[in-house]
Write a protein that holds these residues in place. Structure first.
Motif, short mmCIF file in Angstrom:
data_model
loop_
_atom_site.label_atom_id
_atom_site.label_comp_id
_atom_site.label_asym_id
_atom_site.label_seq_id
_atom_site.Cartn_x
_atom_site.Cartn_y
_atom_site.Cartn_z
N LEU A 125 34.16 0.24 -25.55
CA LEU A 125 34.56 1.54 -25.01
C LEU A 125 33.87 2.69 -25.72
N TRP A 126 33.31 2.39 -26.88
CA TRP A 126 32.58 3.44 -27.61
C TRP A 126 31.07 3.18 -27.58
N GLY B 175 35.21 -5.52 -25.65
CA GLY B 175 36.28 -5.23 -26.60
C GLY B 175 36.45 -3.74 -26.80
N ILE B 176 37.26 -3.40 -27.80
CA ILE B 176 37.48 -1.98 -28.12
C ILE B 176 36.15 -1.30 -28.43
N ARG B 177 35.29 -2.02 -29.11
CA ARG B 177 33.98 -1.46 -29.49
C ARG B 177 33.18 -1.08 -28.25
N PRO C 114 35.43 6.84 -24.41
CA PRO C 114 35.73 5.82 -23.39
C PRO C 114 35.74 6.38 -21.97
N TRP D 178 28.30 6.04 -28.33
CA TRP D 178 29.02 7.15 -28.97
C TRP D 178 28.12 7.98 -29.88
N LEU E 119 36.56 -3.23 -21.38
CA LEU E 119 37.34 -3.72 -22.52
C LEU E 119 37.24 -5.24 -22.62
#
Length: 323
Positions: A189-190, A185-187, A147, A193, A181
């Motif tokens: 932030l990655w 969403g949380i996803r 993130p 990756w 975010l």
């Protein structure tokens, strides 16, 4: 009469919480190295992203308005067009990232080396174990830090967006986290990756593995002792190898993390790291994977030098055994 509990309370923090202490020490060393070399990282990112062939699909005029410039001209252009302090744009999330990333990778590598794999009786650590340990340490550290790395890459491009007449995306680090975010969403932030951990595995195979191997080879097979000279020579070697192995994955990572996204947080330019790789090679040639290699190498070498010299020194000052 003191009890074992009293003795434990009076013992140094590095003995009571060795992993947490090493995490903090490596974070401190990484902060010093990041501040010293960040302008080269910004220059590298700008070089890697400009001239993307995939932008033509979106009709983005940036590909025409951003001619290829070398490392020095790019850095001078940032100073002239955006201001000297813009060379450190995005340094806050970069420091956050390196505290998490460096702490995670160093603790993981030492745990694997000392506990999981173990050294031989003559203190020799086989290269294959070091390679696996370095790659696994890079994966763990980078996944935890993704993130902050995402925010760093996107904030590094804010000055370029301003010059192109585009509105700024973020007001600051915390706004960038909140906006990413909210949109993905949380996803979100990655995002990126996969190429990120691929790069981290290669970079740490070059950095951690090379430093550890060269340092202990010099200590065990030459008159050199475990001192600043040995640390300096080892870090110079690790910086070069890490740059050679990590630059292609770094180019892919930077492009995926900086690409525009739809309302669901999906990238509009690339479906995956493999798709980005194919488009880059087909549209710009194989050498596009080494865009920004010179600033990457010139940054990685002093970063590695500053990090390892600082890390070894603060370990010594804190009463922790050498790496």
């Amino acid at each position: 009469m003191s009890t074992p509990d009293d003795a434990e309370r009076l013992s140094p923090l590095v003995q009571r919480w060795p992993r947490a202490s090493k995490f903090l020490l490596s974070g401190c060393a990484a902060t010093v190295a990041e501040l010293a070399t960040f302008p080269l990282d910004l220059t590298k990112t700008r070089l890697q992203i400009q001239g993307e062939a995939a932008l033509a699909r979106l009709g983005d005029g940036a590909t025409e308005s951003a001619p290829y410039r070398g490392m020095v001209r790019t850095a001078l252009g940032i100073v002239q067009e955006e201001g000297f302090l813009k060379l450190w744009q995005g340094v806050a999330p970069a420091i956050y990232r390196h505290i998490v990333y460096s702490g995670g990778r160093m603790v993981t590598y030492e745990h694997l080396r000392e506990v999981v794999f173990g050294k031989s009786e003559d203190k020799h650590y086989p290269l294959w174990k070091s390679v696996i340990g370095g790659m696994m340490a890079g994966v763990v550290g980078q996944f935890l830090a993704n993130p902050t790395d995402l925010v760093k890459v996107q904030m590094q491009m804010e000055g370029k967006r301003k010059l192109e007449g585009k509105p700024p995306r973020f007001r600051g680090v915390h706004h960038a986290f909140a906006k990413i975010l909210a949109e993905g969403g949380i996803r979100g932030l990655w995002a990126g990756w996969v190429p990120n951990i691929q790069r981290a595995a290669l970079v740490n195979m070059g950095d951690l593995t090379t430093y550890d191997t060269v340092k202990h080879y010099l200590v065990l097979n030459t008159p050199l002792e475990d001192n600043i000279t040995t640390h300096g020579l080892s870090s110079l070697c690790s910086g070069l190898v890490a740059s050679i192995l990590g630059t292609p994955a770094d180019v892919i990572k930077s492009r995926i993390m900086n690409q525009p996204r739809d309302k669901q947080g999906r990238g509009l330019l690339y479906k995956s790291s493999t798709d980005c790789l194919i488009q880059a090679v087909q549209g710009e040639g194989f050498l596009s994977l080494y865009k920004g290699f010179l600033p990457s190498w010139l940054r990685m070498t002093p970063w590695s030098l500053v990090f390892w010299l600082t890390y070894e020194k603060i370990r010594e000052m804190s009463g922790v055994s050498p790496f």
